[in-house]
Scaffold this motif. Structure first.
Motif: not given
Length: 146
Positions: A57-62, A20-22, A33-38, A41-43
């Motif tokens: 997800x780590x990038x998002x959190x930090x 999966x990518x963005x 949202x895409x990570x959660x749907x699929x 933990x990373x795109x």
């Protein structure tokens, strides 16, 4: 030592699923949202077919939550990890275990002929190690019981 010599090519053959990518200009919110749907933990971050980064997800959190940024107003390009550490089909599980440990990362894109052909997670590596150890135990048990 023969352990952890399974190639990433062999691991990918047994792994089901898509990569999966963005886009770099997508919002972080869209990426999460895409990570959660699929259930990932990373795109990968792709721009015109080229791998330009990875967002986790780590990038998002930090880089969003802890910095009190807006996930809807922040572009993926602003927080993605780049350049990306990637591997080839010929790398071994042992090679990849060292990379994820040394670089403190959880996902490795697999590139072949300049194109992304898969993604290996630390979970995939651990599952492979467990399978290799189980196989070794079966061989030893068969040898002992002869």
């Amino acid at each position: 030592m023969s352990e952890l010599r399974t190639t990433i090519g062999a691991v990918l053959k047994q792994k089901a699923g898509e990569v999966w990518s963005t886009r770099p200009d997508a919002s972080v919110y869209e990426a999460i949202v895409l990570m959660a749907e699929k259930g990932v933990g990373a795109l990968l971050v792709m721009d015109n077919g080229a791998l330009v980064g990875i967002i986790s997800e780590r990038d998002y959190a930090r880089k969003v939550i802890l910095q009190e940024r807006s996930s809807k107003e922040t572009a993926v390009a602003e927080i993605m990890t780049s350049p990306v550490i990637s591997v080839s089909l010929q790398h071994t599980v042992g090679d990849c275990m060292r990379m994820v440990t040394d670089h403190r990362i959880r996902h490795l894109p697999v590139v072949h002929g300049g194109a992304v052909v898969g993604m290996i997670s630390i979970g995939d590596l651990v599952n492979c190690v467990i399978s290799e150890q189980e196989e070794r135990i079966r061989h030893l048990e068969a040898y002992i019981s002869q």
